[in-house]
Design an enzyme around this catalytic site. Sequence first.
Site, PDB file in Angstrom:
ATOM      1  N   GLU A   1      -0.433   5.811   3.014  1.00 42.06           N
ATOM      2  CA  GLU A   1      -0.029   6.471   4.253  1.00 42.06           C
ATOM      3  C   GLU A   1       1.447   6.814   4.325  1.00 42.06           C
ATOM      4  O   GLU A   1       1.839   7.740   5.027  1.00 42.06           O
ATOM      5  CB  GLU A   1      -0.435   5.589   5.439  1.00 42.06           C
ATOM      6  CG  GLU A   1      -1.933   5.299   5.385  1.00 42.06           C
ATOM      7  CD  GLU A   1      -2.491   4.600   6.599  1.00 42.06           C
ATOM      8  OE1 GLU A   1      -2.574   5.227   7.657  1.00 42.06           O
ATOM      9  OE2 GLU A   1      -2.874   3.428   6.469  1.00 42.06           O
TER      10      GLU A   1
ATOM     11  N   GLY B   1       0.811  -1.214   0.000  1.00 40.11           N
ATOM     12  CA  GLY B   1       0.000   0.000   0.000  1.00 40.11           C
ATOM     13  C   GLY B   1       0.841   1.260   0.000  1.00 40.11           C
ATOM     14  O   GLY B   1       1.987   1.267   0.452  1.00 40.11           O
TER      15      GLY B   1
END
Length: 762
Positions: free
Chosen positions: A727, A724
């Site tokens: 963030e 991912g």
Amino acid sequence: MSETGKPISRIDGRMKVSGKATYAAEFNQPNMAYAFPVRATIAKGKISSIEDATARKEPGVIAVISYKNAYKLKPLDMQAQMKAGAAFLGENLPPLQDNLVHYPGQFVAVIVAETYEQARAAAYKLQVKYIADKAAVDLKTELPRSTKPKMFMGEEAQVNEGKAAGVLAASAQKVDHTYSTPVEHHHPMEPHATVAVWEGTDKLTLYDATQGVGLTSAIAAYFFGLHQENVRVVAPFVGGGFGSKGLWLHTLLVAIAAKAANRPVKLALTRQMMQTNVGHRAATIQRVAMGTDKAGQLNVLRHHTDTYNNLTQFFEPSGKQTLVLYKAPLREVTYNVAHLDRSTPTFMRAPGETPGTFALECAMDEMAYQLKMDPVEFRIKNHTAKDPVKGHEFSSEFLVECYRTGAERFGWASRSMEPRQKKHGKYLVGYGMATATYPGGRSAASVKVVMNDKGNVTVMTASIDIGTGTYTVLAQTAADALGVPVEKIDVKIGDSSLPPAPLAGGSQTTASIHPAALDACILLRKELASLAIADPGSKLNGSKPEDIGFARGTLFVKGNEDKSDTYLNILNRAKRNEIEACATTLPVSGAGLTVPSALCTPSQTPPEQNSDIKQYAFHSFGAQFAEVWVDEDFGTIRVKRVASVHDVGRIMNEKTARSQIIGGVIFGIGAALMEATEYDKRWGNPVTRTLADYHVPVHLDVPPIDVHFIGKPDPHISPIGARGIGEIGITGVSAAIANAVFNATGKRLRDLPLTPEKFLET
């Protein structure tokens, strides 16, 4: 893979810019009423009386609901909630169930009326009286009564407590400083909103701004005592979340209102309510110490955090990155957590790592300067290729390449070691850098793929697109796995009735749903091949399954493409209108954050894909570089450019990935220079109540941001190889800026945000 990685534009982009994308508050229903909450005006105490006669007489009012007459929800029961998948709450406070007040702004009643304006007007006529108790409103005041939590999210919270002091004292070089970060709020572009529709007494549909339709469905089903399949949650488009959407219980409040009104009800939170009712990042006071030998090799790291919580066990885990970065034989990470009568802290973009990298990476810069070493070289000297606590190899790790690439792209070589050496007119110019990191998570997920006899493909999963590009990247994965154009792919997500997928949080969506999409496409191809092999009218008749390849909507015998058959011909001869396949994939040793129901064919995950802590450590890494210009006369700091280089595995779409990092960097600029929620220390209520006084970066605050990806697939997290990126982009940014300010001016600012008055006072 021909489509994966391409910087194609979002397939949902035209819908968004044309206004056709429907968000939660836009699912208007026939005969719909409107709800407006009433919020507590004290920080702690209880309601002594509610006089609602005046409010009930207001035009259009349908119901006035408080603890006195609200529907009784199932009480909190952690074991039962865990069994039901409803334990992951923003706050342990089901709405309107008693007369206790736990923080300013807590929902204490709700007005239902024919129009929004009528509901809001009547809310101000409700007379609520309180008995106030002495409230805990200031972190420093309450720290003497703080506690030391033993665990955080299943991991030991206090690591090597008390063991660092002796090693620090014996170190040849050491630094020991305190850094602080303020309360910050998420403020996504789309405020939270829910439309609740009851069908009888046992079926509920929620159109909700949520990061997890499955989780919201489980929460509502638990508290209303419903079967989860009877609670449908719909969220096809979500206008940002950053951790604030999906765990909060105002969805129960509007469902209570709809039940009382016996008609659909909409509730849309105001921007002011988003300061009190949907979480925030808690303030931290962090003390970071480190010691090295004479050559600059770290021998100890100590990172202590003081913070607070309320109504949950969650607290800001600012020591997370200190357990992952750098080769030091000993590291001590500890927490003190106070209780404040303030709205409940929660996950906010890179929880822990965002404030934690500020403190750790500023301390690393301070140590590098003390050693007279280049900050990049100091980090490389202390680099580790293994998880320093658990000893596992990282699944894939190219952090040193991030440092080297970032330094070259940024022009780091022209930086002066000593401060105050660069000027541009009246501005002092400085360069700073910091390490970025965030865990690489993966959870169980299910995806269904349907192909019709016209060659159109539908990909379905209960995942969410919170502005990250999920629609587009999922279409790219399916296009490659089936050998069909992206234009033929229709993606359906954001509906709990679809095959289950995890919460869109923790930077896990891509790593979770794409392996399931890939496996579902493989299953579909295998069924097509089986039909062709068994069909005497097919050129593939009698072939071996392992000999069949695919491309451009066609199956063929490898090495002899004359022996081929199109998907459409296979379906037509089989008299099939459509063909479908559904797959569930999960990490080897468990489901991560989500356990899907048995809707799909479980895939046999290869043992080398061990997406947990038993064999590999899964983390992403990066390097942030910033140039600042500082006006000493006014104390103003301007970020003039940023270089952000990341090792996040395979890049699924260069354009959407770059946008994610740019968004994270801008988030980090806000944290560094302006974002802070201020509270009235007498009453505990936030006084920065809107975007007029809670400042976030605007266009003129944002410099050119150079984003670069290492782009090497992670061979262990999944066959896709992607981790991912939502963030990691924010981590390290505030430290890089603060370090650049020191390089420009010689002043160390250790208290975020870096505002002019702090600069002038230093």
